[in-house]
Scaffold this motif. Structure first.
Motif, mmCIF file in Angstrom:
data_model
loop_
_atom_site.group_PDB
_atom_site.id
_atom_site.type_symbol
_atom_site.label_atom_id
_atom_site.label_comp_id
_atom_site.label_asym_id
_atom_site.label_seq_id
_atom_site.Cartn_x
_atom_site.Cartn_y
_atom_site.Cartn_z
ATOM 1 N N LYS A 1 -0.415 -0.935 -0.632
ATOM 2 C CA LYS A 1 -0.526 -1.781 -1.822
ATOM 3 C C LYS A 1 -1.361 -1.092 -2.917
ATOM 4 O O LYS A 1 -0.959 -1.037 -4.071
ATOM 5 N N VAL A 2 -2.519 -0.545 -2.529
ATOM 6 C CA VAL A 2 -3.369 0.060 -3.569
ATOM 7 C C VAL A 2 -2.728 1.322 -4.151
ATOM 8 O O VAL A 2 -2.816 1.562 -5.355
ATOM 9 N N THR A 3 -2.071 2.129 -3.297
ATOM 10 C CA THR A 3 -1.466 3.341 -3.858
ATOM 11 C C THR A 3 -0.329 2.986 -4.808
ATOM 12 O O THR A 3 -0.163 3.606 -5.856
ATOM 13 N N ALA A 4 0.452 1.972 -4.433
ATOM 14 C CA ALA A 4 1.549 1.553 -5.321
ATOM 15 C C ALA A 4 0.992 1.062 -6.656
ATOM 16 O O ALA A 4 1.494 1.399 -7.738
ATOM 17 N N ASN A 5 -0.064 0.306 -6.571
ATOM 18 C CA ASN A 5 -0.704 -0.216 -7.779
ATOM 19 C C ASN A 5 -1.210 0.936 -8.652
ATOM 20 O O ASN A 5 -1.037 0.943 -9.881
ATOM 21 N N ASN A 6 -1.800 1.941 -8.002
ATOM 22 C CA ASN A 6 -2.295 3.092 -8.750
ATOM 23 C C ASN A 6 -1.160 3.836 -9.439
ATOM 24 O O ASN A 6 -1.301 4.287 -10.573
ATOM 25 N N GLU A 7 -0.046 3.947 -8.759
ATOM 26 C CA GLU A 7 1.081 4.658 -9.333
ATOM 27 C C GLU A 7 1.574 3.940 -10.593
ATOM 28 O O GLU A 7 1.805 4.563 -11.631
ATOM 29 N N ALA A 8 1.670 2.611 -10.475
ATOM 30 C CA ALA A 8 2.139 1.828 -11.632
ATOM 31 C C ALA A 8 1.182 1.985 -12.809
ATOM 32 O O ALA A 8 1.596 2.169 -13.960
ATOM 33 N N THR A 9 -0.120 1.935 -12.521
ATOM 34 C CA THR A 9 -1.110 2.067 -13.597
ATOM 35 C C THR A 9 -1.020 3.449 -14.232
ATOM 36 O O THR A 9 -1.118 3.609 -15.447
ATOM 37 N N GLN B 1 -10.437 2.489 -10.611
ATOM 38 C CA GLN B 1 -11.520 2.222 -11.569
ATOM 39 C C GLN B 1 -11.437 3.192 -12.754
ATOM 40 O O GLN B 1 -11.538 2.797 -13.907
ATOM 41 N N TYR B 2 -11.247 4.482 -12.416
ATOM 42 C CA TYR B 2 -11.188 5.473 -13.493
ATOM 43 C C TYR B 2 -9.940 5.280 -14.341
ATOM 44 O O TYR B 2 -9.944 5.510 -15.545
ATOM 45 N N MET B 3 -8.857 4.846 -13.712
ATOM 46 C CA MET B 3 -7.637 4.584 -14.479
ATOM 47 C C MET B 3 -7.854 3.455 -15.480
ATOM 48 O O MET B 3 -7.409 3.512 -16.618
ATOM 49 N N ILE B 4 -8.554 2.425 -15.022
ATOM 50 C CA ILE B 4 -8.807 1.280 -15.905
ATOM 51 C C ILE B 4 -9.666 1.718 -17.095
ATOM 52 O O ILE B 4 -9.425 1.359 -18.245
ATOM 53 N N ASN C 1 -11.981 4.194 4.279
ATOM 54 C CA ASN C 1 -12.466 5.030 3.173
ATOM 55 C C ASN C 1 -11.349 5.422 2.222
ATOM 56 O O ASN C 1 -11.548 5.488 1.013
ATOM 57 N N ALA C 2 -10.168 5.686 2.781
ATOM 58 C CA ALA C 2 -9.044 6.044 1.916
ATOM 59 C C ALA C 2 -8.803 4.933 0.892
ATOM 60 O O ALA C 2 -8.605 5.185 -0.301
ATOM 61 N N ILE C 3 -8.868 3.692 1.358
ATOM 62 C CA ILE C 3 -8.647 2.554 0.445
ATOM 63 C C ILE C 3 -9.767 2.498 -0.599
ATOM 64 O O ILE C 3 -9.521 2.310 -1.785
ATOM 65 N N LEU C 4 -11.004 2.701 -0.129
ATOM 66 C CA LEU C 4 -12.135 2.642 -1.074
ATOM 67 C C LEU C 4 -12.002 3.713 -2.154
ATOM 68 O O LEU C 4 -12.231 3.458 -3.340
ATOM 69 N N PHE C 5 -11.612 4.936 -1.748
ATOM 70 C CA PHE C 5 -11.485 5.994 -2.752
ATOM 71 C C PHE C 5 -10.285 5.749 -3.668
ATOM 72 O O PHE C 5 -10.336 6.054 -4.856
ATOM 73 N N GLU C 6 -9.210 5.189 -3.107
ATOM 74 C CA GLU C 6 -8.074 4.828 -3.976
ATOM 75 C C GLU C 6 -8.524 3.784 -5.011
ATOM 76 O O GLU C 6 -8.115 3.792 -6.158
ATOM 77 N N ASN C 7 -9.404 2.898 -4.561
ATOM 78 C CA ASN C 7 -9.957 1.908 -5.498
ATOM 79 C C ASN C 7 -10.764 2.586 -6.594
ATOM 80 O O ASN C 7 -10.752 2.172 -7.744
ATOM 81 N N MET C 8 -11.473 3.644 -6.199
ATOM 82 C CA MET C 8 -12.263 4.399 -7.181
ATOM 83 C C MET C 8 -11.317 5.053 -8.201
ATOM 84 O O MET C 8 -11.607 5.086 -9.403
ATOM 85 N N VAL C 9 -10.178 5.572 -7.687
ATOM 86 C CA VAL C 9 -9.166 6.142 -8.583
ATOM 87 C C VAL C 9 -8.744 5.084 -9.599
ATOM 88 O O VAL C 9 -8.674 5.325 -10.801
#
Ligand code: RUQ
Ligand code: CUA
Length: 864
Positions: free
Chosen positions: A669-677, A741-744, A731-739
Motif C-alpha cells: 500500500k505505501v509503495t503504491a501510494n509513493n508511486e502515485a505521489t 514525507q519528503y515527497m509531500i 523498517n521498510a514501511i517506516l522508511f517508505e513513509n519517510m520517502v
C-alpha cells in the motif's frame, strides 16, 4: 443624503466604470449606512486600506519606550510588522535566551550588573549627505545611558554600548549627516565618576555633556575607542540635533535647568518642577563637533574618566567650539531645517516657537560679539540677534518635523492636543488639526532628513483615554495617521499600541530598505561570521568532553536531528542548532520543557543554547514555529539520568504487532501510494521545466527548495529497500513513509512554484475577469469546479465552445439551472456526476463577469 453618498462613491469607483459601479455604489452606500460612516470616513478608509498582499510605501521605526524594544510598522496601513528586541529580552526571537543574542544583551551590562530593562526614546536612521540610506538604525536608553545599533539588513540588534560617564541620557540618538558620529546627550546631571558626592556638590562636580560615538560604517559598529564626550554644565541637557548644509559640523542641544536647581521637596524646598522653571529662559548649547573631534585626538586636550576621553568646558571655550544662546524656558525639541540654516526650538511653557538663523549665529561667533558669559565661562550669544523670528503657535509646543514644500514645518502642541502646520521662513500659520490626545513627538515622512517627503504624518500621542475598547486602567498608546498631502490636514486613522511608550519615530521610503531573507548556511546572526557550532546535514553528532556534552543538531522540515539526547545529571550541555532550510520564511524555534530557554533559528542560522542538566527526568523538546504540516512531529527527548542511581525497569508491555501477511499488504500500500505521489511530482516538475521557471527568481527559489527536498529521497529509498531485502518489513514501511514525507514537502513547494509561475505566464486579467474570478470563488462555484480538472463538476476549460450560442446559454444556465436540466446533454452530465448544479442566485453583472473569466481561462488553457 443620497447625493452626498454617491459623491463619495464616484470618488472611489471613478466615472469610467459608471455602469459597473452602480451596483457597487448601492452596496457601498449600504455599508456606509450600516456602519454609520461619513463621507470623510469612507475617504479616509480608502487612503489607508492596503489590499491583501500589497506593501506599504513607508517603514516607520518607533521607539518602544519602557518595553526597551523597537516597533516597526508600515505607513499608510499602520500594520505592525515587527518588534525588535533591543535592551530587553524578546522571547519570540529568542533574543536574550540563546547564547549568541545574550552576548549582545550583555554588552549592555553596567559595572558588572545585568540590566534587562531599557527606556527607548529617539530612533535615528543612518544618513549619507543628510539623507536616509536605509542601512542602520540607532536608539538610546534614557534610563541607563546606552545606545544600540540595529542592522537593517537583518532587523536585529547588533551592538549595545554603555556610556562610561553618564547616568542617564535623553538627547540620543541623533546622527551627523554622514553618520560620522551618533550624538548622545546627558539628561540628569551627575558626577562623571562613580563616586559619591552630596547634592551640595551639584555646581562643582555634577555635570552634563554630549557624547560623540564614532560609527565605523565598514564594520557596522560603534568604535568606542574613537568616541569622546564634551563636558557641559549641569543644565540638564535635553534633545539635540546635528547641523547640516550651512551648519554642517555643528551640533545643538537644549536644556531645562539653567537655574542649576537641585530640588529637595522632602526638606520643605520647592520641588524640581518649580525650581527648574523659575527663569524665563534656558540655554541652547551650540558646539562644533568637527573641531572637538580634532581637539580630542591630542591627549593634552582631554581628561580620561572611566577610560573615556572627555573634552573639558575650558578647552572647548578656548578653541571657540562651545556657545550658549538663551531659549524660551523648558524647551523640548530642537530641529534643524533640511537646508541646515534654521533651528526650530519650542519651549513647552511658552506659546511661541523660536526660529534661530544659523548664519546670524555664525556672524556673532566670528565677530566674538557676546552678550555675556555663564558661570562656567561659556560665551553667551544674544537671543534677539540670533533669532530669525518667533511665531505664536498655541499651548505646549514640543517637537517639529519638516514638510516637503520649502519652509513648511509641523509642530506638536501637547496642551492644545493639536498639530500645527506653519512656515518657519515666513513665520506664518498655515493649518491646524485636532488629535487625541496630548501629542508628544510627530513624524512627517523623512521629516528630519535633508529630503523630507511630506505626504503622511504620524502623531505619537501620550493619552488615548476613550478612543478604544477599554482594557483596564493601563490604556493603550495611540499613534494617529494624518494626511498632509493636501492643503488641509486630515486625520485618517488611529493605531492603538499595546506596548509602552512610543516616543519618537523615524520613517523611510520602503524602497530604500533591502533586508535579507536568509543567512549563509551556519551563520552566527550576531557576528555574521560562521558559527563555531555550524552543522551540515550528515554531520549531526553528540560529543562528550569530560562532563561537558556538545550536541551538534540540525533542523529541517520536519525533524530535529538528533531526536534522543541522553546525558548524566550534572553534565554541562551545549546545544548547537543549525536550520538547514534555504526556503524563505522557514524558521524553526526550539525549546526544552522546564529549562526556561527558547531560540528562533532562521533559515541558514546556527544558534547556541547552554545549560546544566541539573534536573533528572525526561524532557520533551520541540520546534516552536508552525513550519509545516508535520510541525507537531518535529520533536525529541532530553533524557537526564543520575549516574549514581540504579534503574531497575524491565520491559513489561507487549503491544500486538502485525502478522507477516498484514505487513506485506501494508508495504504494498505505501509503495503504491509513493508511486502515485511521485507521478504527480513529475508532472509538476515537467510543467515548471517546460515553462522556464528559472527565469523568475521567486519561482526559482521555490523550485530549488523542492529539488532539495526531493534529493533526500534517494537515501531513504535505499534504506527502505535494504530493510526489505533483510526482510525487516517494519523498517521498510517506516522508511517508505519517510520517502513519502519528503515527497509531500517537495510537492508543497512545487505546487506553490507552479501557482506563482502560472501568474507570471498568464495573460493579464481584465478588471471584469478579475471580478468574475472573485464571483466564481465567492459564489461557491469553485466548490465543485476545479479549473483544469474534472472534480465533482466538469472541468470548465472550453465551456464556451461546448454549447451553441454559448455565452447566452451559460448566462441562462447560471441564472436558472433548472431550465436546462431536460436538455439531453445535461441529462447525461447529471447522470455522470450524480449531481445537479444548484441555483447560486448570481446577479446579472456577476454572471457577465464570470463569462469574462471563462474567456481568460480559455486563453490560458495550456497553463492549467
Ligand atoms: S520625548 S514628548 Cu523626545 Cu523622550 Cu518628547
Ligand atoms: Cu520546525 Cu515547527
Amino acid at each position: 443624503m443620497r447625493s452626498y453618498l454617491s459623491k463619495a462613491c464616484y470618488a472611489i469607483f471613478g466615472l469610467s466604470m459608471l455602469t459597473q459601479s452602480l451596483a457597487a455604489q448601492s452596496k457601498f452606500q449600504d455599508i456606509m449606512q450600516e456602519r454609520g460612516l461619513s463621507e470623510q470616513d469612507a475617504i479616509a478608509a480608502l487612503k489607508v486600506y492596503q489590499p491583501s498582499g500589497k506593501h506599504d510605501e513607508y517603514y516607520m521605526f518607533v521607539s518602544g519606550g519602557q518595553s526597551g524594544q523597537m516597533l516597526v510598522y508600515g505607513v499608510p496601513s499602520m500594520r505592525i510588522l515587527k518588534y525588535i528586541g533591543v535592551f530587553t529580552p524578546e522571547p519570540w526571537q529568542g533574543y536574550g535566551f540563546d547564547e549568541d543574542s545574550k552576548a549582545i544583551l550583555r554588552e549592555g551590562n553596567i559595572r558588572g550588573r545585568e540590566i534587562n530593562w531599557g527606556d527607548t526614546h529617539h530612533p535615528a536612521l543612518s544618513e549619507t549627505k543628510g539623507v536616509y540610506d536605509g542601512e542602520y538604525l540607532f536608539i538610546n536608553d534614557k534610563a541607563n545611558a546606552r545606545i544600540a545599533v540595529i542592522d537593517l539588513k537583518y532587523f536585529e540588534t547588533s551592538q549595545i554600548v554603555v556610556n562610561p560617564i553618564f547616568k542617564s541620557d535623553h538627547g540620543g540618538a541623533f546622527v551627523t549627516p554622514n553618520t560620522e558620529y551618533i550624538l548622545e546627550t546627558c539628561q540628569y546631571a551627575a558626577p562623571f565618576t562613580n563616586d559619591y558626592y552630596p547634592m551640595e556638590a551639584y555646581e562643582d562636580v555634577y555635570r552634563g555633556g554630549v557624547t560623540f560615538w564614532k560609527f565605523d560604517r565598514d564594520k557596522g559598529k560603534i568604535s568606542q575607542d574613537e568616541s569622546f564626550t564634551l563636558e557641559l554644565p549641569p543644565y540638564m541637557q535635553d534633545l539635540s540635533d546635528a547641523g547640516k548644509g550651512v551648519s554642517y559640523g555643528w551640533g545643538f542641544s537644549n536644556s531645562f535647568n539653567s537655574e542649576l536647581y537641585t530640588g529637595g521637596i522632602e526638606k520643605g524646598l520647592p520641588p524640581f518642577e518649580a525650581g527648574c522653571s523659575r527663569s524665563d529662559t534656558d540655554f541652547l548649547h551650540v558646539y562644533n563637533w568637527e573641531k572637538l573631534a580634532k581637539l580630542a585626538k591630542d591627549s593634552k586636550n582631554v581628561k580620561v574618566i572611566n577610560g573615556h576621553r572627555v573634552v573639558p568646558i575650558e578647552v572647548a571655550v578656548k578653541n571657540d567650539a562651545l556657545f550658549l544662546i538663551p531659549e524660551n524656558k523648558s524647551p523640548h525639541g530642537v530641529d534643524v531645517s533640511p537646508d541646515g540654516q534654521y533651528i526650530v526650538v519650542s519651549g513647552k511653557l511658552d506659546t511661541h516657537s523660536s526660529v534661530y538663523d544659523f548664519k546670524k549665529i555664525l556672524e556673532l561667533i566670528k565677530n566674538k560679539e557676546y552678550a555675556g558669559v555663564d558661570p562656567y565661562g561659556i560665551p553667551i550669544l544674544d537671543m534677539k540677534k540670533s533669532l530669525h523670528g518667533q511665531l505664536e503657535l498655541g499651548l505646549g509646543p514640543l517637537h517639529s518635523s519638516f514638510g516637503k514644500e520649502d519652509g513648511t514645518v509641523y509642530t506638536s502642541l501637547y496642551v492644545d492636543s493639536q498639530i500645527v502646520k506653519w512656515d518657519y521662513k515666513k513665520l506664518k500659520l498655515l493649518d491646524r488639526v485636532n488629535i487625541h490626545y496630548n501629542v508628544g513627538h510627530l513624524e512627517a515622512m523623512e521629516g528630519k532628513s535633508a529630503d523630507p517627503q511630506g505626504k503622511y504624518l504620524v502623531a505619537l500621542n501620550k493619552l488615548s483615554i476613550d478612543r478604544f475598547l477599554p482594557v483596564g486602567p493601563l490604556h493603550p498608546q495611540n499613534n494617529q495617521l494624518i494626511d498632509i498631502g493636501e492643503k488641509k490636514m486630515q486625520l485618517l486613522y488611529d493605531l492603538p499600541i499595546g506596548l509602552g511608550e512610543p516616543h519618537q519615530a523615524a520613517s523611510i521610503r520602503a524602497s530604500k530598505i533591502h533586508p535579507a531573507v536568509r543567512y549563509n548556511m551556519g551563520t552566527n546572526s550576531k557576528t555574521l561570521k560562521p558559527h563555531i557550532g555550524k552543522t551540515l546535514a550528515g554531520e549531526e553528532r553528540i560529543e562528550r568532553k569530560g562532563n561537558h556534552v556538545y550536541v551538534y543538531a540540525t533542523m529541517v522540515r520536519s525533524h530535529i536531528n538528533p531526536e534522543h539526547i541522553t546525558v548524566n545529571k550534572g553534565d554541562k550541555v551545549t546545544l548547537y542548532l543549525t536550520n538547514l532550510e534555504r526556503a524563505q520564511d522557514e524558521t524553526h524555534g526550539f525549546t526544552i520543557d522546564q529549562h526556561g530557554m527558547h531560540t528562533s533559528v532562521e533559515p541558514g542560522e546556527t544558534t547556541q543554547l547552554d545549560f546544566t542538566a541539573d534536573l533528572e527526568g525526561v524532557f520533551p523538546y520541540y520546534c516552536t514555529e508552525f513550519c509545516s504540516a508535520l510541525h507537531i512531529e518535529m520533536m525529541g527527548y532530553l533524557l537526564v539520568k543520575d549516574p549514581n542511581k540504579k534503574y531497575d525497569w524491565i520491559q513489561k508491555a507487549k503491544i500486538k504487532t502485525l502478522s507477516p501477511q498484514e505487513l506485506e499488504l501494508e508495504h504494498k500500500k505505501v509503495t503504491a501510494n509513493n508511486e502515485a505521489t511521485d507521478n504527480v511530482i513529475e508532472t509538476l516538475f515537467a510543467f515548471l521545466q517546460e515553462n522556464h521557471y528559472e527565469k523568475y527568481p521567486t519561482v526559482k527559489n521555490l523550485v530549488d527548495d523542492a529539488k532539495d527536498q526531493y534529493s533526500k529521497i534517494v537515501t531513504e529509498r535505499k534504506k527502505a529497500s535494504d530493510a526489505y531485502k533483510q526482510n525487516n518489513l517494519e523498517n521498510a514501511i517506516l522508511f517508505e513513509n519517510m520517502v513519502w514525507q519528503y515527497m509531500i514537502k517537495t510537492a508543497d513547494s512545487a505546487i506553490r512554484a507552479k501557482d506563482l509561475l502560472v501568474n507570471e505566464l498568464a495573460t493579464p486579467k481584465t478588471a471584469a475577469a478579475k471580478r468574475g474570478e472573485e464571483a466564481f470563488n465567492e459564489g461557491g462555484c469553485s466548490g465543485c469546479h476545479v479549473i483544469g480538472n474534472v472534480s465533482s463538476g466538469p472541468d470548465l476549460i472550453g465551456v464556451l465552445k461546448r454549447h451553441k450560442n454559448a455565452q447566452q446559454w451559460i448566462a441562462e444556465y447560471i441564472k436558472d439551472p433548472q431550465s436546462k436540466f431536460d436538455e439531453p446533454y445535461m441529462k447525461r452530465l447529471i447522470k455522470f456526476f450524480n449531481l445537479k448544479m444548484p441555483n447560486q442566485n448570481m446577479k446579472d453583472s456577476e454572471i457577465k463577469d464570470i463569462i469574462e473569466y471563462f474567456k481568460w481561462i480559455d486563453e490560458n488553457a495550456d497553463l492549467f
